[in-house]
Write a protein that holds these residues in place. Structure first.
Motif, PDB file in Angstrom:
ATOM      1  N   VAL A  18      55.679  16.492  14.916  1.00  0.00           N
ATOM      2  CA  VAL A  18      56.329  17.240  14.041  1.00  0.00           C
ATOM      3  C   VAL A  18      56.005  17.175  12.649  1.00  0.00           C
ATOM      4  CG1 VAL A  18      58.829  18.070  13.581  1.00  0.00           C
ATOM      5  CG2 VAL A  18      58.167  17.039  15.956  1.00  0.00           C
ATOM      6  N   PHE A  19      55.949  18.177  11.841  1.00  0.00           N
ATOM      7  CA  PHE A  19      55.640  18.153  10.523  1.00  0.00           C
ATOM      8  C   PHE A  19      56.913  18.251   9.479  1.00  0.00           C
ATOM      9  CE2 PHE A  19      51.283  18.710  11.912  1.00  0.00           C
ATOM     10  CZ  PHE A  19      50.646  17.705  11.166  1.00  0.00           C
ATOM     11  N   GLN A  20      57.376  17.604   8.741  1.00  0.00           N
ATOM     12  CA  GLN A  20      58.362  17.949   7.679  1.00  0.00           C
ATOM     13  C   GLN A  20      59.810  18.039   8.456  1.00  0.00           C
ATOM     14  OE1 GLN A  20      57.040  21.437   5.454  1.00  0.00           O
ATOM     15  NE2 GLN A  20      56.179  19.920   4.079  1.00  0.00           N
ATOM     16  N   SER A  50      43.542  21.408  16.458  1.00  0.00           N
ATOM     17  CA  SER A  50      43.160  20.259  15.339  1.00  0.00           C
ATOM     18  C   SER A  50      44.118  19.175  15.124  1.00  0.00           C
ATOM     19  CB  SER A  50      42.829  21.025  13.761  1.00  0.00           C
ATOM     20  OG  SER A  50      41.762  22.255  14.081  1.00  0.00           O
ATOM     21  N   THR A  51      45.277  19.706  14.953  1.00  0.00           N
ATOM     22  CA  THR A  51      46.514  18.511  14.815  1.00  0.00           C
ATOM     23  C   THR A  51      46.209  17.450  16.095  1.00  0.00           C
ATOM     24  OG1 THR A  51      47.832  19.989  13.746  1.00  0.00           O
ATOM     25  CG2 THR A  51      48.714  17.860  15.030  1.00  0.00           C
ATOM     26  N   PHE A  52      45.845  17.962  17.234  1.00  0.00           N
ATOM     27  CA  PHE A  52      45.806  17.056  18.288  1.00  0.00           C
ATOM     28  C   PHE A  52      44.548  16.091  18.141  1.00  0.00           C
ATOM     29  CE2 PHE A  52      44.029  16.159  22.774  1.00  0.00           C
ATOM     30  CZ  PHE A  52      45.006  15.213  23.133  1.00  0.00           C
ATOM     31  N   LEU A  53      43.423  16.629  17.770  1.00  0.00           N
ATOM     32  CA  LEU A  53      42.358  15.686  17.552  1.00  0.00           C
ATOM     33  C   LEU A  53      42.581  14.811  16.349  1.00  0.00           C
ATOM     34  CD1 LEU A  53      39.434  16.399  19.231  1.00  0.00           C
ATOM     35  CD2 LEU A  53      38.406  17.569  17.183  1.00  0.00           C
ATOM     36  N   ARG A  54      43.283  14.978  15.343  1.00  0.00           N
ATOM     37  CA  ARG A  54      43.573  14.171  14.225  1.00  0.00           C
ATOM     38  C   ARG A  54      44.582  13.004  14.779  1.00  0.00           C
ATOM     39  NH1 ARG A  54      42.513  15.677   9.306  1.00  0.00           N
ATOM     40  NH2 ARG A  54      44.324  14.479   8.507  1.00  0.00           N
ATOM     41  N   CYS A  55      45.333  13.409  15.800  1.00  0.00           N
ATOM     42  CA  CYS A  55      46.160  12.433  16.390  1.00  0.00           C
ATOM     43  C   CYS A  55      45.431  11.319  16.986  1.00  0.00           C
ATOM     44  CB  CYS A  55      47.267  13.254  17.237  1.00  0.00           C
ATOM     45  SG  CYS A  55      48.723  13.828  16.230  1.00  0.00           S
ATOM     46  N   LEU A  56      44.376  11.863  17.816  1.00  0.00           N
ATOM     47  CA  LEU A  56      43.522  11.186  18.517  1.00  0.00           C
ATOM     48  C   LEU A  56      43.036  10.102  17.919  1.00  0.00           C
ATOM     49  CD1 LEU A  56      41.655  13.337  21.189  1.00  0.00           C
ATOM     50  CD2 LEU A  56      43.664  11.795  21.499  1.00  0.00           C
ATOM     51  N   ASN A  57      42.391  10.634  16.535  1.00  0.00           N
ATOM     52  CA  ASN A  57      41.699   9.648  15.713  1.00  0.00           C
ATOM     53  C   ASN A  57      42.743   8.991  14.718  1.00  0.00           C
ATOM     54  OD1 ASN A  57      39.146   8.512  14.889  1.00  0.00           O
ATOM     55  ND2 ASN A  57      38.938   9.881  13.184  1.00  0.00           N
ATOM     56  N   LEU A  59      44.420  10.101  12.486  1.00  0.00           N
ATOM     57  CA  LEU A  59      44.700  10.733  11.058  1.00  0.00           C
ATOM     58  C   LEU A  59      46.198  11.229  10.737  1.00  0.00           C
ATOM     59  CD1 LEU A  59      40.903  12.359  10.720  1.00  0.00           C
ATOM     60  CD2 LEU A  59      41.912  10.166   9.508  1.00  0.00           C
ATOM     61  N   GLU A  60      46.972  11.535  11.908  1.00  0.00           N
ATOM     62  CA  GLU A  60      48.128  11.644  11.821  1.00  0.00           C
ATOM     63  C   GLU A  60      48.819  11.021  13.015  1.00  0.00           C
ATOM     64  OE1 GLU A  60      49.434  13.940   9.976  1.00  0.00           O
ATOM     65  OE2 GLU A  60      47.675  15.251   9.416  1.00  0.00           O
ATOM     66  N   THR A  61      50.013  10.405  12.422  1.00  0.00           N
ATOM     67  CA  THR A  61      50.837   9.780  13.430  1.00  0.00           C
ATOM     68  C   THR A  61      51.472  10.452  14.459  1.00  0.00           C
ATOM     69  OG1 THR A  61      52.434   9.287  12.014  1.00  0.00           O
ATOM     70  CG2 THR A  61      50.988   7.789  11.802  1.00  0.00           C
ATOM     71  N   ILE A  62      51.935  10.109  15.602  1.00  0.00           N
ATOM     72  CA  ILE A  62      52.359  10.960  16.493  1.00  0.00           C
ATOM     73  C   ILE A  62      53.930  10.612  16.626  1.00  0.00           C
ATOM     74  CG2 ILE A  62      50.454  11.143  18.067  1.00  0.00           C
ATOM     75  CD1 ILE A  62      51.667   9.130  20.163  1.00  0.00           C
ATOM     76  N   ASP A  63      54.940  11.472  17.035  1.00  0.00           N
ATOM     77  CA  ASP A  63      56.261  11.349  16.904  1.00  0.00           C
ATOM     78  C   ASP A  63      56.808  10.983  18.003  1.00  0.00           C
ATOM     79  OD1 ASP A  63      56.787  12.001  14.043  1.00  0.00           O
ATOM     80  OD2 ASP A  63      55.842  14.047  14.468  1.00  0.00           O
ATOM     81  N   ALA A  64      56.151  11.147  19.335  1.00  0.00           N
ATOM     82  CA  ALA A  64      56.660  10.736  20.629  1.00  0.00           C
ATOM     83  C   ALA A  64      55.398  10.931  21.485  1.00  0.00           C
ATOM     84  CB  ALA A  64      57.632  11.760  21.056  1.00  0.00           C
ATOM     85  N   GLY A  65      55.452  10.041  22.544  1.00  0.00           N
ATOM     86  CA  GLY A  65      54.246  10.078  23.527  1.00  0.00           C
ATOM     87  C   GLY A  65      53.492   8.743  23.024  1.00  0.00           C
TER      88      GLY A  65
END
Length: 262
Positions: A18-20, A50-57, A59-65
């Motif tokens: 989730v963003f913002q 692309s967001t999912f790929l960045r979460c794998l690496n 580069l984005e933090t996930i909010d759940a899971g």
């Protein structure tokens, strides 16, 4: 115990992003990929690929899971407490160490404009791996040769075509010897006549058994090389399976997407 032959090398469980506080981009992604396979992720723009790929690496933090690479939880560690199991965030140093398992190639090449192709590939070897300069140079040169850019080692990014820059970016990622290669629409910023040279390098990587997860709109690449095809829309996985789903999709949204891009 984790076994690459029987367990997914990448596994995501109910991943949300989730963003913002209000833009819910990923809405419970379940995903897995086996070692040595090619997975292509398809779907319309804005679907969360692309967001999912960045979460794998990370580069984005996930909010759940949870996301596991090589059987290891990423971004967090589990600790037993008096009240049960709790998750604790890893330090930046620990996250950086986990991130080294994955190489990522972006839509935009993200090369340092003031460094040559060789210096761009050497940079992470020197800074992250603390490699001796001569060893870093030899390693960088070898990977530039692998992607057909050895004869352009002394060129600056502005002197290279988009396809050549992207091949340098691939060499840069490969030089870190990652377990998994992530590609985020690697041909979308290229003129049509330059797409083939990048896909050719990716085809060679796939043939060599490199584990690859590729966000792309290149249906031909997906059809020819995918062990698994995943369709995303509106932050969820709507269909997945072998490359056969490209010919016989079951979900209506997948059908509509393929009709548009084909």
């Amino acid at each position: 115990m984790f076994n690459k032959d029987t367990a997914p090398v990448v596994r995501a469980e109910n991943v949300h992003k989730v963003f913002q506080g209000k833009l819910h981009v990923l809405k419970g992604i379940d995903f897995s990929a086996m070692s040595g396979t090619v997975t292509t992720i398809l779907g319309p723009s804005g679907s969360g690929k692309s967001t999912f790929l960045r979460c794998l690496n990370q580069l984005e933090t996930i909010d759940a899971g949870r996301i596991y690479i090589d059987g290891c939880l990423t971004g967090y560690e589990e600790r037993e407490t008096a009240s049960g199991t709790k998750l604790y965030c890893l330090t930046e140093k620990q996250v950086a160490e986990q991130r080294k398992r994955l190489g990522m190639v972006f839509q935009r090449f993200n090369l340092f404009p003031h460094k040559t192709a060789l210096e761009n590939v050497m940079e992470a070897l020197l800074v992250v791996e603390k490699m001796h300069k001569d060893d870093a140079k030899d390693t960088a040169w070898a990977f530039l040769e692998q992607v057909g850019m050895g004869d352009r080692h002394n060129y600056y990014p502005a002197q290279l075509s988009g396809g050549q820059q992207q091949r340098v970016a691939i060499a840069r990622a490969l030089a870190m010897r990652p377990d998994i290669m992530l590609f985020d629409e690697p041909t979308s910023a290229l003129d049509p006549e330059l797409v083939g040279e990048v896909l050719s390098v990716m085809t060679e990587l796939a043939s060599s058994g490199t584990t690859m997860i590729v966000v792309t709109h290149e249906i031909g690449f997906a059809r020819e090389l995918s062990d698994q095809v995943v369709f995303m829309d509106d932050g969820i996985v709507i269909e997945q399976g072998s490359a056969e789903v490209l010919s016989n999709p079951e979900n209506e949204r997948t059908v509509r997407f393929l009709e548009r891009v084909l």
